[in-house]
Structures are given as structure tokens and as C-alpha cells.
Design an enzyme around this catalytic site. Structure first.
Site: not given
Ligand code: MYA
Length: 630
Positions: A194, A197, A228, A440
């Protein structure tokens, strides 16, 4: 890049006190296992990186991580791997249905359970924590199989272990490892990462989620929202990044990112509905909200305030999974294309006989070979304990995701109308692959990262060189003057690769050597011209990154092919042809990119491009009038 980075980078490129190690060494705190000697003559020693990627920015050929081609499989690991490959392929043939997962936008729990039974959810977790105990090389081979069959499954797997709980593996203390890894490695529980944002995507440092320490100091209370998040809808354990108040050495309290292990079971953790996506539909992507979540203090991952570096290092470490999966995906597309062009007849002949078709297939092979060579070079270096591979990992991510996209797109093209139909299966792969250039670390940001990290390193060394020259070190002055003179007369052939590259590849190696030399010179003049302002020169940085990508790719294929030639591999002639062609093409691209850094024409063109973009942004829409005037 953030303004802090600009300040930091500029100070490194220009300030007197710029003598310090760079990112990875700082992140890993301890001296990397492969750390080379520091320079004795300097009191504040400049760091000499063992990474090929870093050193090419200085025009140097640092061979230790790239030659001979590193392979990290002893007999036992090779045997374990061959025992995994069969069942993994069988799983994708008999159990997992990628088309159904895509259509129903979920992967059934039972399928995930059986995937976990293969050891695929705890691949690199040591056996003592119930993992499969694979190394990165073995994991890459497994990711290749997953990528060839179902990229959505790859994302569930990657979000779980490459980033979801990777922080526990890399930074967790013994208690944390014992508590969390067994359930996660076996798939009894799932993990998610996580970081992102609503207002913080590529700019990962700007997150707003906050963790406040309780007055009794026993826990943190986390509030904030993440978007996401892969596996976010069903994960039980989350690696969460949040701002914390940290008192610096100067006594000033500042916001700094810290990392936490958060369990859904703590309460206050909720998720949104599954996002509707273009591809990787079988994987779950959701918002995750944290509302007054009480996290025990012992669940902090790494040091307080070190969370950004924890996040970056997790991402660096997991990044090789992307090109590995993309390699498999390319193999699948190439296989389907071969089957198609060797059976389909048009204009009275099989498609395989046409020149345009041949050229496309050959290009697919080059792109696949390059990516595969980088994946296993990177994985083996990580297995051998390298800690400085951040440039190489970023390059691998860019190369893998872009090559797979190109290969799949052309595979569809060669299938013609059939390729566009769902039944063919390639449209799903193309949809799935699109996100790999974004998540990523978006490839654009990765390019800036590659260029700036390399320039930062080269800049530090240039400063030291300048100091030594000023102090009258005659030997150095002479050798530097000689180097520059031969470059300017076009006589420099670059750092020699003879002795490491197989003699059959000498011509290709020369092209790579010249590219490295010219690249080092171009970086140096770029730094001299722009100094700290290089950070704002994104038109130039992009070309620097593209040249770096081609150079590392050339070296990876030269190394792998040398290995094949030395082993007398049955495919060596074929591989040699791939390398010959690739190095010719890549070195030409390098020269075009380097030329663009200095030519007046390019400068003018960049200005025009910038002006065009600014004009439409200012206008809020296209500027030109319609040819019909209505
Ligand atoms: S997860 C979300 C992905 N998000 C990102 O990747 C964020 C991208 N942004 C960044 O990486 C950073 O913010 C950048 C720098 C690079 C833009 N390694 O001032 P700074 C150091 C080592 O430059 P910023 C997702 O998508 C730097 O040197 N060090 O920072 C899930 C400096 O150090 P120091 C690094 O300008 C998808 C400090 O940090 C790195 O703010 C699910 C500050 O740097 C680095 N990389 O940003 C995928 N970067 O303080 C599922 C910075 O010492 C998996 N630094 O000077 C799919 C897999 C599929 C297959 C798998 C099969 C297994």
C-alpha cells in the site's frame, strides 16, 4: 522528481561536500557484500560502484557483474527447478483458465489455493518459514511460466510476494518473520503493498496517509486511503507507508515516511469494490482505507522515518519479476506467431516465406533474447549478493515491458483479423501487458531514475577528478588528456572487452565498447554544460536513458552469447546472429541519441516540441484549425 531530489542532486553535482555514497548503499545501511575498495588517497572517499550500469555513465566497463554470464544454479537448484516447471505448466493447462479469469474478472479461491500448493506464493521465502526456498533465478523461471500463461495470475503472485510481503523478508526482524511469513508463503493469507494514493503516484514521497504514535507509545494510529492496490480487496496483511513525525538530528520535527505491517484483523481496514480495468482483470485491484487503525509499535518495518527507502528497495528487489513474466509472455506470442505463419497461406505462399514477415519475426527474437538475457543476469547477480542493481532493475523493467508490448502487438498484426478476435487469445495478452509499462514505476519515471542516478554517480567522480587535477597529479592529468584527445580525434575504441567476450563476437564487442566510451564522454559534457540544471533537461535525460538501456542490453547479450559459445551450445550460431544484428542496431541508436544531446538541430527541435505541447495545454485543446474550416 521531487524538489528535494533536485536540491540533493544539485548539491551532489556542484557542492564541495558532495562526497558521499549514493542510493543503494545508503538504503542498505551496511556495506554491500560486493562493495569494492574505497579510494585510499581521498580522505572523504568516493564510492566505486561494482555495478556495470553505474559505471557506464563514467565511460567505464566494470565487468564483475556482467562477465562471465552469471548463472546461479547449482545441480541441486537445477533439479529443484526442473521439478517445479512440470507441475507449474500442468497447473496452467489443467487448473487455471486465464480466459475465464479475464471474463469473470476474478481468480477462484480454489485455483489460488492450488497455485499456493506449488510453492508459487512463497517462492523465495526460506524453507524454515514454510516457503519454497527458491533463489531469484529459480523464481524468475517460475515467473516466466506464469507470464506465458496468465499475466493476471502473475500480478496476484507479484503483488503478494514481490512487493506485498517482500518488506518482511528484507526488513523484518525475526519476530515479524516468524509471525507472518509461514501463513503468507503458503497462501493461507494474502498480502498487498500500500503505497499509491490519489495525490501520490510516481511521486511516492508525497503520500498523505498518517501514522500517529499513541501517548503511551505502544501503537500507531493510521488514517488514510490508498488506491489501485493489487490484492487490496482480499489481502489479510498490508505493507503500509505513512507519514510519521520524526525528530531529526538537528532536533527539528519533520514528516518522514515510515513502513508498517498492518493486519486487516486490527479493525478499521476496509476496501472499495474491485476496479474495472483494461486488462489483468482476473487480479483484484481496489482502494484500501485505514480509519483509526491501531497498529502495535512492534509492527514497524525498518527504522522510523526510513519508509521511503524501504519502499524503493522493495520495488528494486521485486522489479525483476516484471521482465521475467514479460519474457514468458513474449515466448507465448512468438510461439503462436510461428504456428500461424507456418500454416497460413496468402497470395499462394505461406506467410513465413515473405520478407516483411521474416523481419518482424527476427525483431521479435531479438527483443525476446535481450529481455531474457537481462532477466537472468539480474537475478543471478541478486542471488550472488549484489546490492547495487537498481539501475539494471529499472532497465530490465523498461526493456521487458516495452519489448513484450511490441512483440504482442506485432504478433496480433501477423495474425491479421484473427489476431483481433477474442478467440485467438492475443488481445487479452495485449490488454494485460499494457499496465506493465505503468505500474511498479512508470517507464518514463524509470528512465529519469536511470539517467539521474547514473549522472549523479558520474558527477561525484568528475568532481573528484577535478580536485586531483587541480592538485597537480601529473600522471592523472596526462592519462585524462590522452583519453580526451583520442576521443576528440575519433581514435578511441573504448574500454576493451577482449578476454571476456568470446572471440567470435569481437566486432559486436567493439561496437559496445565504442558506445560505452562515447556515452561516458556525452554524460561528462552534459554535466559540464548543465551542472545542477541537468535535472530539468528531460529531453536530454530521456536520450541518456535510452542510450544506457541499449548499452546494458548489448553487454547482456554479448555476455550470454559468449557463455553459449564457450559451452558449444547447439544454438550458438543462431544466438551469434541475434547478437551481431542487435549490437549493430543498438549501437546505431546509441549514436543517434548521443548526437541529439549536442546537435543544434536537436536543440531547436526540442524547443519546438516543448512549445507545441505548451501551446495546446495553454489553449486547453488542439490549436490548429480544421482543414475543412468547420
Ligand atoms: S506499487 C507503486 C509503484 N510506485 C512506484 O514505483 C513509485 C515510483 N517512484 C519512485 O520510484 C520514486 O518516487 C522516484 C524518486 C524514483 C521517482 N532505489 O529525492 P529522491 C533514493 C534506490 O529522488 P523522489 C505498484 O505499482 C534516492 O537516491 N534508491 O525521491 C504495484 C535518495 O537517496 P538519499 C532510491 O524524487 C503494482 C532518496 O531515495 C530509489 O521523491 C502491482 C530520495 O530520492 C530507488 N529506486 O522520487 C504490481 N529511488 O536520500 C504487481 C529513490 O540517500 C507485480 N532513491 O539521497 C507484477 C509482477 C508481475 C510478475 C511477477 C511474477 C512474480
Amino acid at each position: 522528481m521531487s524538489s528535494t531530489r533536485i536540491i540533493r542532486l544539485s548539491s551532489r553535482l556542484t557542492n564541495k561536500a558532495a562526497n558521499r555514497s549514493y542510493a543503494a548503499a545508503a538504503i542498505n545501511k551496511e556495506k554491500p557484500k560486493d562493495a569494492p575498495k574505497k579510494r585510499a588517497e581521498s580522505t572523504k572517499a568516493i564510492y566505486d560502484s561494482p555495478s556495470f550500469g553505474m559505471n557506464m555513465f563514467r565511460g567505464l566497463f566494470q565487468s564483475s557483474q556482467v562477465f562471465p554470464y552469471p548463472v546461479s544454479l547449482d545441480d541441486e537448484r537445477r533439479e529443484t527447478l526442473s521439478m517445479i516447471i512440470g507441475p507449474a505448466e500442468k497447473f496452467f493447462e489443467e487448473v487455471n483458465d486465464a480466459t475465464k479469469n479475464d471474463e469473470e474478472a476474478k481468480i477462484p479461491k480454489e485455483v489460488l489455493r492450488q497455485f499456493g500448493e506449488l510453492g508459487a506464493l512463497g517462492a523465495v521465502v526460506p524453507v524454515e518459514y514454510e516457503g519454497a526456498g527458491l533463489n531469484n533465478t529459480q523464481m524468475a523461471r517460475l515467473a516466466e511460466i506464469v507470464g506465458a500463461n496468465d499475466l493476471a495470475m502473475g500480478v496476484v503472485m507479484g503483488a503478494h510476494q514481490s512487493i506485498g510481503y517482500k518488506g518482511i523478508l528484507l526488513y523484518g526482524n525475526e519476530e515479524q518473520k516468524k509471525k507472518y511469513l509461514p501463513d503468507l508463503a503458503t497462501g493461507r493469507k494474502f498480502a498487498a503493498f500500500c503505497l499509491t494514493e490519489p495525490s501520490s503516484g510516481s511521486d511516492a514521497n508525497s503520500i498523505r496517509t498518517r501514522a500517529v504514535k499513541s501517548s503511551d507509545g505502544k501503537h500507531y494510529v493510521i488514517n488514510g486511503g490508498k488506491i489501485w492496490i493489487s490484492n487490496g480487496g482480499f489481502a489479510d496483511v498490508f505493507t503500509v507507508f505513512a507519514q510519521t513525525q520524526v525528530v531529526g538530528k538537528d532536533g527539528v520535527t519533520k514528516d518522514k515516511v515510515s513502513a508498517f505491517i498492518v493486519e486487516r484483523a486490527y479493525g478499521g481496514v476496509t476496501n472499495g469494490p474491485p476496479e474495472k480495468k483494461m486488462g489483468i482483470k482476473g487480479s483484484n485491484t481496489a482502494e484500501v482505507h485505514f480509519e483509526d487503525v491501531k497498529v502495535p509499535i512492534e509492527n514497524m518495518l525498518g527504522e522510523e522515518g526510513e519508509g521511503f527507502k524501504v519502499a524503493m528497495n522493495i520495488l528494486n528487489n521485486g522489479r525483476f519479476g516484471i521482465p521475467a513474466a514479460c519474457t514468458g509472455s513474449m515466448k507465448h506470442c512468438i510461439q503462436k506467431t510461428i504456428e500461424h505463419v507456418t500454416t497460413r497461406t496468402q497470395f499462394g505462399a505461406k506467410l513465413e516465406t515473405y520478407g516483411m514477415v521474416k523481419e518482424k519475426i527476427a525483431e521479435m527474437l531479438l527483443r525476446h533474447y535481450v529481455t531474457e538475457s537481462i532477466v537472468y543476469m539480474l537475478a543471478a547477480n541478486m542471488d550472488k549478493g549484489a546490492t547495487e542493481y537498481q539501475i539494471e532493475a529499472a532497465i530490465g523493467k523498461i526493456v521487458g515491458s516495452e519489448n513484450a508490448w511490441w512483440v504482442c502487438d506485432e504478433a496480433i498484426q501477423l495474425h491479421g483479423g484473427m489476431g483481433f478476435m477474442k478467440e485467438c487469445g492475443l488481445e487479452r495478452v495485449l490488454r494485460d501487458l499494457r499496465i506493465f509499462r505503468i505500474f511498479e514505476g512508470a517507464n518514463d519515471v524509470m528512465r529519469l531514475f536511470v539517467a539521474l542516478t547514473g549522472c549523479q554517480y558520474a558527477g561525484m567522480h568528475l568532481k573528484e577528478l577535478a580536485k586531483k587535477v587541480q592538485s597537480g597529479n601529473l600522471k592523472l592529468i596526462f592519462s585524462e588528456a590522452q583519453k580526451r584527445a583520442s576521443r576528440s580525434f575519433g581514435m578511441s575504441s573504448g574500454p576493451s572487452m577482449s578476454g571476456v567476450v568470446h572471440s567470435a563476437l569481437t566486432d559486436s564487442a567493439k561496437l559496445a565498447s565504442i558506445s560505452i566510451d562515447q556515452f561516458g564522454a556525452a554524460v561528462e559534457s552534459l554535466l559540464r554544460e548543465h551542472g545542477k540544471n541537468v535535472i530539468d533537461q528531460q529531453f536530454l535525460l530521456r536520450r541518456i536513458a535510452d542510450a544506457a538501456i541499449d548499452i546494458y542490453s548489448m553487454v547482456a547479450v554479448l555476455s550470454r552469447c559468449s557463455h553459449a559459445l564457450e559451452q558449444n551450445a547447439p544454438s550458438m550460431k543462431h544466438e551469434q546472429e541475434i547478437v551481431d544484428v542487435f549490437c549493430k542496431q543498438a549501437s546505431k541508436r546509441v549514436m543517434v541519441n548521443l548526437q541529439a544531446l549536442k546537435s543544434d538541430d536537436s536543440k531547436k527541435e526540442f524547443k519546438q516540441l516543448a512549445a507545441m505541447a505548451e501551446a495546446v495545454c495553454k489553449n486547453g485543446s488542439l490549436v490548429q484549425q480544421h482543414p475543412l474550416g468547420v
